[in-house]
Motif scaffolding. Sequence first.
Motif, PDB file in Angstrom:
ATOM      1  N   HIS A 117     -11.734  -7.448  -5.418  1.00 51.75           N
ATOM      2  CA  HIS A 117     -10.906  -8.159  -5.775  1.00 51.75           C
ATOM      3  C   HIS A 117      -9.913  -8.343  -4.358  1.00 51.75           C
ATOM      4  N   GLY A 118      -9.778  -8.989  -3.708  1.00 52.53           N
ATOM      5  CA  GLY A 118      -9.016  -9.596  -3.275  1.00 52.53           C
ATOM      6  C   GLY A 118      -7.421  -8.034  -2.509  1.00 52.53           C
ATOM      7  N   GLY A 119      -6.982  -7.911  -3.195  1.00 49.32           N
ATOM      8  CA  GLY A 119      -6.317  -6.682  -3.219  1.00 49.32           C
ATOM      9  C   GLY A 119      -6.623  -5.813  -2.813  1.00 49.32           C
ATOM     10  N   VAL A 152     -18.210  -9.869   2.776  1.00 44.45           N
ATOM     11  CA  VAL A 152     -17.542  -9.218   0.880  1.00 44.45           C
ATOM     12  C   VAL A 152     -18.186  -7.740   0.893  1.00 44.45           C
ATOM     13  N   VAL A 153     -17.182  -6.708   0.611  1.00 46.18           N
ATOM     14  CA  VAL A 153     -17.490  -5.091   0.390  1.00 46.18           C
ATOM     15  C   VAL A 153     -18.383  -4.865  -0.675  1.00 46.18           C
ATOM     16  N   ARG A 154     -19.627  -4.341  -0.834  1.00 43.48           N
ATOM     17  CA  ARG A 154     -20.105  -4.213  -2.347  1.00 43.48           C
ATOM     18  C   ARG A 154     -19.352  -2.890  -2.841  1.00 43.48           C
ATOM     19  N   PRO A 155     -18.884  -2.521  -4.158  1.00 45.82           N
ATOM     20  CA  PRO A 155     -18.970  -1.337  -4.322  1.00 45.82           C
ATOM     21  C   PRO A 155     -20.636  -0.671  -3.533  1.00 45.82           C
ATOM     22  N   GLY A 156     -18.986   1.021  -3.064  1.00 44.49           N
ATOM     23  CA  GLY A 156     -19.608   2.123  -2.843  1.00 44.49           C
ATOM     24  C   GLY A 156     -19.773   2.169  -1.886  1.00 44.49           C
ATOM     25  N   PRO A 199     -15.119   0.475  -2.410  1.00 42.20           N
ATOM     26  CA  PRO A 199     -14.440   0.308  -3.340  1.00 42.20           C
ATOM     27  C   PRO A 199     -15.268   1.106  -4.565  1.00 42.20           C
ATOM     28  N   CYS A 200     -15.026   0.816  -5.733  1.00 36.40           N
ATOM     29  CA  CYS A 200     -15.892   1.328  -6.973  1.00 36.40           C
ATOM     30  C   CYS A 200     -15.555  -0.331  -7.665  1.00 36.40           C
ATOM     31  N   ARG A 201     -16.813  -0.255  -8.943  1.00 40.44           N
ATOM     32  CA  ARG A 201     -16.673  -1.506  -9.467  1.00 40.44           C
ATOM     33  C   ARG A 201     -15.103  -1.713 -10.073  1.00 40.44           C
ATOM     34  N   GLU A 202     -14.468  -0.871 -10.477  1.00 40.33           N
ATOM     35  CA  GLU A 202     -13.385  -1.287 -11.347  1.00 40.33           C
ATOM     36  C   GLU A 202     -12.297  -2.572  -9.969  1.00 40.33           C
ATOM     37  N   MET A 242      -7.205   3.546  -5.408  1.00 41.52           N
ATOM     38  CA  MET A 242      -7.925   2.313  -4.475  1.00 41.52           C
ATOM     39  C   MET A 242      -8.685   3.026  -3.883  1.00 41.52           C
ATOM     40  N   GLY A 243      -9.056   4.358  -3.898  1.00 40.00           N
ATOM     41  CA  GLY A 243     -10.246   4.949  -2.905  1.00 40.00           C
ATOM     42  C   GLY A 243      -9.995   4.678  -1.277  1.00 40.00           C
ATOM     43  N   LEU A 244      -9.057   5.120  -0.937  1.00 39.54           N
ATOM     44  CA  LEU A 244      -8.043   4.810   0.138  1.00 39.54           C
ATOM     45  C   LEU A 244      -8.111   6.805   0.444  1.00 39.54           C
ATOM     46  N   ARG A 245      -8.322   6.544   2.131  1.00 36.06           N
ATOM     47  CA  ARG A 245      -8.591   8.099   2.642  1.00 36.06           C
ATOM     48  C   ARG A 245      -7.727   8.288   4.255  1.00 36.06           C
ATOM     49  N   LEU A 246      -6.474   9.212   4.416  1.00 36.91           N
ATOM     50  CA  LEU A 246      -6.496   8.640   5.837  1.00 36.91           C
ATOM     51  C   LEU A 246      -6.769   9.622   6.348  1.00 36.91           C
ATOM     52  N   VAL A 247      -7.720   9.452   7.117  1.00 37.96           N
ATOM     53  CA  VAL A 247      -8.616  10.260   8.548  1.00 37.96           C
ATOM     54  C   VAL A 247      -8.215  10.592   9.619  1.00 37.96           C
ATOM     55  N   ARG A 248      -7.418   9.497  10.306  1.00 35.79           N
ATOM     56  CA  ARG A 248      -6.728   9.821  11.543  1.00 35.79           C
ATOM     57  C   ARG A 248      -5.971   9.051  12.016  1.00 35.79           C
TER      58      ARG A 248
END
Length: 155
Positions: free
Chosen positions: A69-71, A107-111, A57-60, A39-45
């Motif tokens: 996607h809401g998921g 809406v969050v757009r890809p990238g 998010p990515c196009r995928e 899902m492209g998530l990174r824990l930072v703090r």
Amino acid sequence: MAPDPIPFDRDRLVAMTGLDYLHAMLAGEVSPPPIWAVMGLRLVRVEPGAVTFHAAPCREHGNVTGTIHGGWYGTLLDAAMGCAVMTTVPVGATHATLEYKVNVTRVVRPGLQVEAVGRVQHGGRRTGVAMGEVRGLADGKLYATGSTTCIVLEG
């Protein structure tokens, strides 16, 4: 250089507080869950009662209408809010999500780089309650909010 991350080990998890386990993950000593990479998530703090993730998010991660996607929002907020609750979990226990709610406000757009912050509202012996927000890193705009209730499970 940090040592190679250790794969998931339930015995190690319950031998540490949730806060210590997340600090070990942040330091690269414990591998994050595989879904975070998907899902492209990174824990930072990580701090007591709060955690922060960065994601894009990515196009995928798109849905049939071409938007994210809401998921994806649900996974990001579930991770942030659940990990916030995890910071309150004592040695010998774990936690699991009982329910969560997500409101997508924009809406969050890809990238687009976003930051998700989860904060504990109640960290008890049996349950934890947390809230979360997703905001754009560059614009500070609110993209989604969430709430969760988690159960604390002994050993």
